[in-house]
Design a protein around this motif. Sequence first.
Motif, short mmCIF file in Angstrom:
data_model
loop_
_atom_site.label_atom_id
_atom_site.label_comp_id
_atom_site.label_asym_id
_atom_site.label_seq_id
_atom_site.Cartn_x
_atom_site.Cartn_y
_atom_site.Cartn_z
N GLN A 589 0.82 -1.21 0.00
CA GLN A 589 0.00 0.00 0.00
C GLN A 589 0.85 1.26 0.00
N LEU A 590 2.14 1.13 0.31
CA LEU A 590 3.06 2.26 0.23
C LEU A 590 3.68 2.38 -1.16
N GLY A 591 3.25 1.52 -2.09
CA GLY A 591 3.73 1.61 -3.47
C GLY A 591 4.84 0.65 -3.81
N HIS A 592 5.27 -0.19 -2.88
CA HIS A 592 6.31 -1.18 -3.16
C HIS A 592 5.69 -2.40 -3.80
N LYS A 593 6.41 -2.96 -4.78
CA LYS A 593 5.94 -4.19 -5.41
C LYS A 593 6.43 -5.36 -4.54
N VAL A 594 5.47 -6.13 -4.03
CA VAL A 594 5.78 -7.15 -3.01
C VAL A 594 5.27 -8.50 -3.48
N LEU A 595 6.08 -9.55 -3.17
CA LEU A 595 5.69 -10.93 -3.44
C LEU A 595 5.75 -11.73 -2.14
N ILE A 596 4.66 -12.46 -1.87
CA ILE A 596 4.65 -13.37 -0.72
C ILE A 596 4.86 -14.78 -1.25
N ILE A 597 5.87 -15.48 -0.74
CA ILE A 597 6.12 -16.88 -1.10
C ILE A 597 5.76 -17.74 0.11
N ASP A 598 4.88 -18.69 -0.11
CA ASP A 598 4.53 -19.63 0.96
C ASP A 598 5.58 -20.73 0.97
N GLY A 599 6.60 -20.56 1.82
CA GLY A 599 7.71 -21.52 1.88
C GLY A 599 7.44 -22.71 2.77
N ASP A 600 6.25 -22.80 3.35
CA ASP A 600 5.89 -23.94 4.20
C ASP A 600 5.28 -25.01 3.31
N LEU A 601 6.11 -25.92 2.82
CA LEU A 601 5.65 -26.96 1.91
C LEU A 601 4.93 -28.09 2.63
N TYR A 602 4.87 -28.01 3.96
CA TYR A 602 4.19 -29.05 4.73
C TYR A 602 2.72 -28.68 4.97
N LYS A 603 2.47 -27.39 5.22
CA LYS A 603 1.11 -26.95 5.50
C LYS A 603 0.96 -25.53 4.99
N SER A 604 0.26 -25.39 3.88
CA SER A 604 0.10 -24.08 3.27
C SER A 604 -0.87 -23.24 4.08
N SER A 605 -0.47 -21.99 4.36
CA SER A 605 -1.33 -21.06 5.09
C SER A 605 -1.74 -19.87 4.23
N GLN A 606 -0.84 -19.42 3.35
CA GLN A 606 -1.14 -18.24 2.55
C GLN A 606 -2.32 -18.47 1.60
N THR A 633 -0.19 -15.42 -8.17
CA THR A 633 -1.54 -14.85 -8.16
C THR A 633 -1.48 -13.45 -7.59
N SER A 634 -2.10 -12.50 -8.28
CA SER A 634 -2.18 -11.12 -7.78
C SER A 634 -3.39 -11.01 -6.86
N VAL A 635 -3.16 -10.63 -5.62
CA VAL A 635 -4.24 -10.56 -4.64
C VAL A 635 -4.60 -9.12 -4.29
N SER A 636 -3.76 -8.18 -4.66
CA SER A 636 -4.03 -6.78 -4.36
C SER A 636 -3.10 -5.93 -5.20
N ASP A 637 -3.32 -4.63 -5.20
CA ASP A 637 -2.42 -3.75 -5.94
C ASP A 637 -1.01 -3.89 -5.40
N ASN A 638 -0.07 -4.12 -6.31
CA ASN A 638 1.36 -4.26 -5.97
C ASN A 638 1.66 -5.49 -5.10
N LEU A 639 0.73 -6.39 -4.94
CA LEU A 639 0.95 -7.54 -4.05
C LEU A 639 0.59 -8.82 -4.77
N ASP A 640 1.57 -9.73 -4.92
CA ASP A 640 1.37 -11.05 -5.52
C ASP A 640 1.68 -12.12 -4.48
N VAL A 641 1.11 -13.33 -4.72
CA VAL A 641 1.31 -14.46 -3.81
C VAL A 641 1.71 -15.68 -4.62
N LEU A 642 2.77 -16.37 -4.20
CA LEU A 642 3.17 -17.67 -4.75
C LEU A 642 2.95 -18.71 -3.66
N SER A 643 1.89 -19.51 -3.83
CA SER A 643 1.56 -20.50 -2.79
C SER A 643 2.60 -21.62 -2.78
#
Length: 756
Positions: A589-606, A633-643
């Motif tokens: 929301q501050l304008g940074h392009k951000v990616l969340i990686i779900d690195g928990d390969l045992y139990k996905s939470s993201q 997957t893009s979930v919000s402006d400037n925010l992507d998620v890699l499950s």
Amino acid sequence: MTYVTSQDIDLEIRKLWMLLKRRWQLGLAIIVVSIILSVVASIQKKPQYTANGKLLFKNSDTSNLTGIETNLDSFEALEQNANPVVTEIEVIKSIPIAQKVINELKLTDTEGKVLKPSKFIAKLDVKPLSGTDVVMISYSHSDPDLVLNVINLLMEKYIQSSHYVNRENVIVADQIINNQLPKAQAKVREQEEALQKFQEKYNVSFVDEKSKADIENLRSLEQEIQATEAELQEAEANSTELQQQISLSPQQAIAWNKLSQSPIVQKQIKDLQEAQSKLLEEKERFNDGHPRITALEEQILAIETSLGEQISQQSSTGTPQLSIKDLQVANRENLPQKLTSSLAETEVRRIGLSKKLNKLKSIQNNYQNALAEMPQLQNKYGNLKLKLESAQSRYKFLLEKAQELNLAKQQNFDKVRIIEPAQIDDSNIYAPSIMLVGLGISFGIVVAIITMTSLDVVDKFIKTPEEIRSIFKYKLIGVIPSFDKSLESLGSTNKSDFAEYNSLPEAKDQSGFLIHQPTSTRDSNHQLAILPVKDIPHSPVSKAFWMMQAKFKHYNKANSEQKMIVVSSSLRGEGKSLVSANLALTLSQLGHKVLIIDGDLYKSSQSMLWNISNSVGLSNVIEDEGILDSAITSVSDNLDVLSSGSLELGFNPLTIIDSTKMKFLLWKLVEKYNFVIIDSPPLLEVPDAISLGKLADGMILVSRLGVLDYASAQECQELLESTGQNVLGLVINGVTKNNTDAYGYGYGIGNKDAVA
């Protein structure tokens, strides 16, 4: 030596305050129950009455008036520091007197049974009044008439017992004195006779003169012994010199002297020598066995036999005999007759001197023994005189005591008397309600504190931010308050905001993991995945995440910008996934392009938080990098998620995390995004988080109060230090008004509590 600082004291006070805030309901319940029980007990308790009576202890003046001391009506202590009045107090509280009072008044306990003496004595209060010979006796009971009767009867029984004991003492003492007087008189006569017999036997009047005479005789004996010893030494020296000259012992010289004076012996020695000489001549002429040689041998044997008998007759018993050969040698060598005679005479003189010396020493020993017995006689005489004087003194003492006892029989033993009969102490009548209630409150407070402290000690989970920071020494970048995930507690009552979320059908990923469940099919315990920064941006919880982001960017800028961040925790359930998602939202929301990686390969939470599919994700991209764009997957402006993606059954996720493809993928993503936030597994469950931490620029550690225990926290700290992780900051999650001070830990603490 350790010193306690004001900061340490302040920390302990805050810990105690946090304990009270966490468990005040339990403590209050214990105090209320204790007060209720004390009130009930005070209502049932009857008023108590106390009666007091006083006794005066004093010595009788009868002995002073008569001039004879009896000591039967006075108080004396056996020990120097003992108080006789205290002794009498113990007599008053004795079991026999208590039993008499119980039996006469028929006292019973609360169960209607006969009161035991020990319980009766326990209720008695007997004490001396300071600075006086007065003793006050007190007794308390709910019956005022009973306490008066108890005190009066107790004092009466004590006085009777004391008078009886003193009278009995006089009777017993009189019997003993009358029995001992004849024996003492007989003992005096016996000692007088023993002393008289001793004087007659040893004539003790002349002991000193006899000692002087014995000493003079002893000196004369010593001089004579010295002279005799000198003569004996001279005789022994002469004997030794003569022995050396004639080569004979003194005994042999005496024997030779006797034999040399016998004509028969001298003739036989001469005949033996002639026969032996003739035998030698004949052996040169004839062979052995010749009649002449045989006759000479028989002649020699007869002479030797006769000579041996003569030697035996002339030799004394115990003296070594001379052989025939010795006689022949002595005769042939012609030993001087004068020397042998002198040796014999010297030996006889030496023997005589030796006997004389032994006799003189025996006499000397007798004189010495006599002198040694003199002190013993004197001591025995003195002992006999002392025994006589002792017997006379005892006899005199018994006569005086007999006179005292005759007077004591006519006296009244009034050493104790009642100066104040029993009276009710009006100032000591009390209703125990106030005291019992006060005790109940005090007892309740003590039990409450002990119970709360014990539960806190048994509870091994970390309960305050201070405790977490005492273990993890990292910079604190976030304090997230505990919140209920219901819409009402988050500050929103408009459920239509989530209509689209609830309208989604139930869906599962390729591995069968449930990624969404409609509201209509959820049970009462299943809660929505709420992201405060996105869903309720003006709530206190959302402000806490914004504060965390601000501190993170401040520290990040100060320590060179870190673009790839791993968010992890010690255990599962500490809120690391929620922190990762909300941190990413604030940065985007501050304008940074951000990616969340779900690195928990045992139990996905993201995938659950963002309500996206987990069928294709990180694990699939590692196998086929060509699907990277479709997996994100893009979930919000400037925010992507890699499950996390789906894995085949039995596949080891660590082989993906530690692979070269993983490194190249992360480098590629860092070039594309301003921030890459990796939601890793817990540090203490699998080693994936450690490997991810090494690949990233740094790590944010999330710790939740009430979930993390001391042992796990300590183990996690040791793991971070041993693996050299770059921990950028610490986020404390689940803070409530009951486990921290609202001042100094950010926004939102003190609002409605629940589980985050």
